[in-house]
Design a protein around this motif. Structure first.
Motif, PDB file in Angstrom:
ATOM      1  N   VAL A  42       1.316 -13.644  -0.967  1.00 58.66           N
ATOM      2  CA  VAL A  42       0.523 -12.417  -1.015  1.00 58.66           C
ATOM      3  C   VAL A  42       0.461 -11.832   0.393  1.00 58.66           C
ATOM      4  N   TYR A  43       0.400 -10.520   0.453  1.00 54.72           N
ATOM      5  CA  TYR A  43       0.384  -9.839   1.743  1.00 54.72           C
ATOM      6  C   TYR A  43      -1.043  -9.437   2.099  1.00 54.72           C
ATOM      7  N   LEU A  44      -1.425  -9.744   3.317  1.00 60.58           N
ATOM      8  CA  LEU A  44      -2.758  -9.420   3.825  1.00 60.58           C
ATOM      9  C   LEU A  44      -2.595  -8.271   4.814  1.00 60.58           C
ATOM     10  N   PRO A  45      -2.726  -7.033   4.347  1.00 62.04           N
ATOM     11  CA  PRO A  45      -2.318  -5.883   5.176  1.00 62.04           C
ATOM     12  C   PRO A  45      -3.077  -5.769   6.493  1.00 62.04           C
ATOM     13  N   ASP A  46      -4.390  -5.998   6.455  1.00 62.67           N
ATOM     14  CA  ASP A  46      -5.153  -5.815   7.691  1.00 62.67           C
ATOM     15  C   ASP A  46      -4.691  -6.757   8.785  1.00 62.67           C
ATOM     16  N   ARG A  47      -4.142  -7.881   8.398  1.00 62.28           N
ATOM     17  CA  ARG A  47      -3.641  -8.853   9.394  1.00 62.28           C
ATOM     18  C   ARG A  47      -2.142  -8.748   9.586  1.00 62.28           C
ATOM     19  N   GLN A  48      -1.503  -7.893   8.800  1.00 61.39           N
ATOM     20  CA  GLN A  48      -0.040  -7.842   8.796  1.00 61.39           C
ATOM     21  C   GLN A  48       0.525  -9.245   8.661  1.00 61.39           C
ATOM     22  N   THR A  49       0.037  -9.903   7.671  1.00 56.76           N
ATOM     23  CA  THR A  49       0.328 -11.319   7.501  1.00 56.76           C
ATOM     24  C   THR A  49       0.683 -11.613   6.046  1.00 56.76           C
ATOM     25  N   ILE A  50       1.661 -12.459   5.863  1.00 56.72           N
ATOM     26  CA  ILE A  50       1.993 -12.934   4.517  1.00 56.72           C
ATOM     27  C   ILE A  50       1.448 -14.353   4.371  1.00 56.72           C
TER      28      ILE A  50
END
Lengths: 153, 672
Positions: free
Chosen positions: B319-327
């Motif tokens: 899943v992508y965590l947009p605020d962290r730019q992290t997968i």
């Protein structure tokens, strides 16, 4: 448009909002880090490690524990507690590095850490229900130990 | 001795196989995110909601956003009866409300089930990601605008003229197409290499010939994600690319022959780049051969076979965590975190105190005016639509409606439960709509509320319509047809018993029929008794030689119109009765027999000043009788009256018909 991540429980019919709050549904989140070993004097050299400087942005209540590791030996853990309940604060901490000389069960003196490879273990945890711990940078202060040379007469 | 400072380096790498410090190179980096060049303690997992109820499910198996509805769709699994239940929650996961049940997980299916979903055409399609087609549930789609929001996908893929259940292993949307894989046809379902493509813009319509055979059958399609101008099809040990935009330009090519997807949910697509977890660890592709993402891990160990060997990828989810730019690659409690800040991938690792089964990125969007509506309905009523028996026309007045709301019309049949019958948009001040496929003659309570995205008008939030304000409630009843009244017949059955046989044909096979005699109910024939067929009822509680009016009608919450027949409890009377004078002192009575087995009695009131008296009895089979009072008239011609009736003798009992209407005849008052 805001974006969030939702997660579903495997053991319970619960829906969680990911990356929100300071705990995992009431259980503390504990960060654990260890730096890459560093040899300021080179692989065959020796240095005296005198202090660690920690720059952090902090909010809420929490504790950061630092454990120096020299040549694979872990020394005494030192704790930094903070309490910034209302807003984020940039803080700099200087932690002296030393080890005790114990004789007869009593500490007689302290010496700086000395060795080749230095690493730092960091543990951080919030105790407040919200807050932030951001490690901006960690530096180690050291002095390279040089051999004493006898002048040729 | 000069002192100097050196910055300590974190995030040099971890062992991607275990996520822990092992050996000399990996570093411990637990429960942190990289944000630019900083390290931040990760935030927690905050409880958004818990699904409760009388028989709550045991775990969540799917969370998926429905952007057009600004809602979150949740599927939960209940162990006790293997039920998969659909819920609709607010966009932030709060207040899940049961939509309905998808079905029961087959006995041989993997538990807990894995699901894949995609939204297209304002519908959310959900596939059961079960390797065996025989154990796979039929693909469904949630249609919030339908009276039956849970719909089962079917198509005639084997061309036998009958649509068969479609059981895709996974679904995805690409351009205006729904793609589904892992299903051949109803007669050849287990086709892990087949990827079907719907008709453009019609995600529920499939041409049997519109499919791809993606590589070898032994290498199943696991997922498909949009890449740059292509659809990247991730198989278990390879990847393929589908390029083009319609059936004339679609083409399939091998992208990576060596690496595929180890778990169907372990892939995300970001701006055309697909990140996925292969059998050899994390990789990325934007079409063509994939690239190893292991180098940021600074691995010195062999490729991470441990996770694959223990079966973790099957339960994993990316899943992508947009605020962290992290997968986040989540393996129940273990989370491998790939930070993409600055375009430089950096790995860290997290541990949750409990297991996560599914996750989804939710992009909240504004719907219409945003926020809860203020609209409400008044003057709610319902009437059975003319000419129908299963359609209720609901009428109401829109108040404060802006037009972007969705009206929910809920019905509760008498003795039943509330259900969502129809959804539509408001239009005008007064509005009406027909709701079909209801029970005939049934009274329904009606309740109306307005929704905008996940929000309802204040006071209407409770899912139980009985708790809504009374101003938005009403009732109405569907129509009933009258039964067909076939016949009535009087019969003597013994010397001391007789009956009227009532025969009717119901108009509704599931509605009772009431029989009345002279406006008094004498019987109710239940639907179970008549079963919709022609039915005969014998009325034995009758008085002899009496004229009754029999009626039949359907009765449920209302009565249908009545159908009536008159029945005399004796033989039928003679008809076509005529009298003609033969002479001044004789006449001839003629009739048509009402009962051919009965005798006929002729009566008249001759001579003048007397009442009717029997003049002649004619045997059965005769339809005329001459009556004479002499040959010569010695008086005055006067008018007299003649009447006839039948007399039927059975079981030594005489029963008489009614009299036929009397006829006049002119006769001489003194005949000799």
């Amino acid at each position: 448009m805001a974006t969030i991540v939702l997660a579903g429980g495997f053991d319970a019919p619960k829906i969680y909002r990911v990356d929100e709050g300071a705990t995992d549904d009431g259980q503390a989140v504990v960060a654990r880090l260890q730096s890459t070993p560093l040899a300021p004097a080179g692989a065959g050299g020796e240095a005296v490690f005198t202090a660690v400087y920690l720059v952090a942005t902090l909010e809420g209540q929490g504790t950061i524990w630092l454990t120096p590791i020299v040549d694979g030996t872990e020394y005494t853990e030192q704790a930094i507690s903070f309490d910034f309940p209302t807003r984020q604060e940039a803080a700099t901490y200087e932690i002296g590095l030393s080890r005790p000389l114990v004789s007869g069960g009593a500490e007689r003196a302290r010496f700086a850490l000395r060795g080749t490879w230095f690493a730092l273990k960091v543990k951080a945890q919030l105790v407040s229900t919200s807050g932030t711990i951001i490690l901006e940078g960690v530096e180690v202060e050291h002095a390279v130990v040089q051999e004493t040379r006898t002048p040729v007469p | 001795m000069a002192r100097s400072r050196v910055r300590l380096i974190f995030a040099a790498g971890i062992d991607r196989a275990s996520g822990h410090l092992t050996g000399e190179a990996p570093r411990d980096l637990r429960n942190v995110y990289f944000v630019k060049d900083k390290i931040q303690l990760r935030n927690g997992l905050t409880l958004a909601s818990t699904i409760s109820g009388a028989s709550p499910p045991d775990r969540i198996v799917l969370i998926h956003e429905m952007r057009t509805e600004a809602a979150t769709i949740v599927v939960a699994y209940r162990e006790s009866d293997r039920a998969l239940l659909l819920y609709r929650a607010a966009i932030d996961g709060a207040s899940p409300q049961l939509i309905g049940s998808w079905g029961t997980l087959p006995a041989g299916a993997v538990t807990p089930p894995r699901l894949l979903a995609t939204e297209i055409g304002r519908k959310l399609f959900i596939a059961h990601e079960e390797p065996s087609a025989g154990n796979r549930l039929q693909t469904i789609y949630y249609d919030p605008l339908s009276a039956t929001p849970i719909n089962y996908l079917s198509a005639d893929l084997n061309r036998d003229g009958t649509a068969e259940a479609v059981r895709f292993r996974g679904v995805a949307s690409y351009l205006q197409y729904l793609v589904g894989w892992g299903f051949g046809t109803g007669s050849d379902p287990d086709r892990p290499e087949v990827l079907r493509v719907s008709q453009p813009g019609e995600p529920t319509s499939f041409d049997p010939d519109h499919y791809f055979i993606v590589g070898l059958r032994t290498d199943p399609v696991m997922n498909a994600l949009p890449g740059p101008g292509r659809l990247v099809v991730l198989k278990a040990t390879s990847t393929y690319d589908i390029t083009g935009y319609d059936q004339f330009t679609f083409s399939l090519s091998l992208g990576d022959p060596f690496y595929g997807l180890s778990g169907s949910r372990l892939a995300v697509s970001l701006a055309g780049t697909v990140y996925f977890w292969s059998h050899a660890g994390p990789r990325t592709t934007n079409g063509g051969p994939s690239v190893d993402l292991a180098w940021p891990l600074e691995l010195k160990a062999p490729p991470p076979a441990d996770l694959v060997a223990e079966g973790a990828p099957a339960r994993g989810v990316a899943v992508y965590l947009p605020d962290r730019q992290t997968i986040l690659f989540i393996f129940e409690r273990r989370v491998y975190t790939l930070s993409l800040w600055g375009g430089i991938p950096r790995w860290s690792y997290s541990e949750f105190p409990f297991s996560i089964s599914t996750a989804a990125t939710i992009r909240t969007v504004e719907v219409g005016s945003g926020g809860p509506p203020t609209a409400y309905a008044t003057a709610v009523s319902g009437t059975g639509k003319s000419g129908t028996t299963d359609v209720l026309t609901v009428n109401w007045t829109n108040n404060s409606a802006l037009g972007d709301e969705i009206i929910e019309i809920h019905l509760q049949p008498s003795g039943g439960s509330w259900f969502l019958a129809k959804t539509l948009n408001p239009s005008g001040t007064t509005q009406s709509t027909d709701i079909p496929e209801l029970a005939a003659g049934r009274t329904h309570n009606i309740a109306i509320r307005y929704r905008r995205g996940p929000y309802y008008t204040a006071g209407y939030e409770n899912p139980d319509p009985s708790l809504w304000p009374t101003q938005s409630k009403g009732s109405g009843t569907t129509n009933l047809k009258a039964p067909t009244f076939d016949s009535t017949q009087w019969q003597r059955t013994s010397a001391n018993s007789e009956r009227v046989r009532v025969t009717f044909t119901p108009a509704h096979s599931d509605v009772d029929v009431v029989i009345k005699r002279s406006n008094v109910t004498i019987a109710t024939v239940t639907a179970a008794q008549h079963q919709g067929g022609t039915y005969t009822y014998d009325d034995t509680t009758i008085a002899g030689e009496t004229l009754y009016t029999y009626s039949v009608l359907h009765r449920r919450d209302i009565d249908s119109a009545e159908q009536s027949k008159n029945q005399y409890t004796g033989p039928n009377k003679p008809t076509d009765f005529m009298v003609s004078a033969v002479t001044e002192c004789a006449y001839l009575a003629e009739w048509t027999a009402g009962d051919s087995a009965a005798e006929t009695e002729v009566e008249d009131n001759y001579p003048a000043g007397t009442d009717y008296s029997l003049k002649v009895t004619v045997p059965a089979g005769n339809t005329q009788a001459p009556v004479s009072y002499g040959a010569t008239c010695g008086g005055t011609i006067r008018s007299y009256s003649v009447r006839v009736r039948h007399k039927l003798v059975q079981y030594n009992v005489a029963d008489y018909s009614e009299y036929a209407p009397p006829r006049p005849v002119d006769l001489c008052d003194v005949c000799t």
